[in-house]
Scaffold this motif. Sequence first.
Motif, short mmCIF file in Angstrom:
data_model
loop_
_atom_site.label_atom_id
_atom_site.label_comp_id
_atom_site.label_asym_id
_atom_site.label_seq_id
_atom_site.Cartn_x
_atom_site.Cartn_y
_atom_site.Cartn_z
N ASN A 142 121.60 24.01 31.96
CA ASN A 142 120.29 24.54 31.51
C ASN A 142 119.42 24.75 33.02
N ASN A 143 119.98 24.08 33.76
CA ASN A 143 119.48 24.33 35.28
C ASN A 143 119.81 25.18 36.04
N PHE A 157 122.78 33.43 41.87
CA PHE A 157 122.41 32.17 40.94
C PHE A 157 123.47 31.86 39.76
N SER A 158 123.61 30.56 39.48
CA SER A 158 124.65 30.21 38.70
C SER A 158 124.13 28.97 37.82
N ARG A 159 124.66 28.70 36.81
CA ARG A 159 124.51 27.45 35.99
C ARG A 159 125.31 26.45 36.45
N SER A 160 126.36 26.91 37.09
CA SER A 160 127.11 25.91 37.81
C SER A 160 126.58 25.07 39.08
N LEU A 161 127.18 24.18 39.40
CA LEU A 161 126.64 23.34 40.48
C LEU A 161 126.98 24.32 42.10
N LEU A 162 125.71 24.69 42.69
CA LEU A 162 125.90 25.49 43.98
C LEU A 162 125.19 24.90 44.86
N PRO A 163 125.71 24.64 46.35
CA PRO A 163 126.95 25.05 46.43
C PRO A 163 127.87 23.71 45.95
N TYR A 164 129.19 24.13 45.72
CA TYR A 164 130.04 23.00 45.16
C TYR A 164 130.40 22.01 46.55
N PRO A 165 130.08 20.67 46.41
CA PRO A 165 130.16 20.14 47.70
C PRO A 165 131.63 19.35 48.05
N ILE A 171 123.73 19.20 52.14
CA ILE A 171 123.10 20.55 51.87
C ILE A 171 122.34 20.29 50.51
N PRO A 172 121.19 20.72 50.49
CA PRO A 172 120.39 20.45 49.19
C PRO A 172 120.83 21.53 48.28
N VAL A 173 120.71 21.01 46.93
CA VAL A 173 120.76 21.83 45.70
C VAL A 173 119.43 22.47 45.11
N TYR A 174 119.10 23.69 44.90
CA TYR A 174 117.88 24.22 44.67
C TYR A 174 117.94 24.91 43.18
N LYS A 175 117.13 24.52 42.50
CA LYS A 175 116.83 24.84 41.03
C LYS A 175 116.09 26.09 41.12
N HIS A 176 116.46 27.11 40.37
CA HIS A 176 115.44 28.37 40.13
C HIS A 176 114.41 28.22 39.09
N ILE A 177 113.30 28.57 39.58
CA ILE A 177 112.21 28.52 38.58
C ILE A 177 112.12 29.86 38.20
N GLY A 178 111.94 30.17 36.83
CA GLY A 178 112.13 31.62 36.20
C GLY A 178 110.63 32.23 36.31
N ILE A 179 110.12 32.27 37.53
CA ILE A 179 108.75 33.00 37.61
C ILE A 179 109.03 34.18 38.58
#
Length: 248
Positions: A142-143, A157-165, A171-179
């Motif tokens: 959902n994130n 953009f993906s619902r999967s983990l990006l980037p796969y470690p 390397i940080p993981v970033y959530k997309h905010i839908g604005i």
Amino acid sequence: MEEKALCVIPARYASTRLPGKPLKDIAGQPMICRVYDRAKEARRTAATIVATDDKRIETVVLAHGGKAIMTRRDHPTGTDRLAEVAAAMPDYGIIVNVQGDEPLIAPALIDALVAAFDGDETLAMATVKTRIDDEEEQVNPNNVKVVTDKDGYALYFSRSLLPYPRHHLGIPVYKHIGIYAYRRDFLLKFAKLAPTPLERAESLEQLRALENGYRIKVIETNRTFVGVDTEEDLARVNEIYRRAQADA
């Protein structure tokens, strides 16, 4: 000359998980009014308007002293509703889309989205990301996650983990905010583009832009967002508002 920006808040009454969501109470006011009041505080937008398909929502917004416009009921996505408003308002060169279930939207973030277009006439679209460190949140489908290039433009953009470690390099993981913010001309074109394979696979409309070769600027924020999709989300936001009012 600086382009005029319009903030549009799409708001549908129907919601699978939380029917009548825009009119749910948040610390004494309907949620859509909370979103409207916060969005209206942005300095880089010339106007703020709620776009809805339901008279109940329009009535509440107008009674609150806000601006609202009725749109068609058969729009398949919020982007289509946004494009209908943009088509009727040619005086605005930039259209900002703030979701009607984001009662914690920061006015400064809206300003930052508009500022992304300053001095770049080729930019079509901009959006937002925030870092997530919790591992459960990182793998939650959902994130939506986003990865960008070194200049801050979206690669995917993906619902999967990006980037796969595969290699733990920190390397940080970033959530997309839908604005989102769009150039008006691009928004009208984008709404007419056919859905694309990756968009359908991930159920992420923004992939349509990438698959058609358009760049999306992604700005970073460290602000906390609680989109309201469930009763639990609603309770959490109410508590945040109550604490803020108690501290005021």
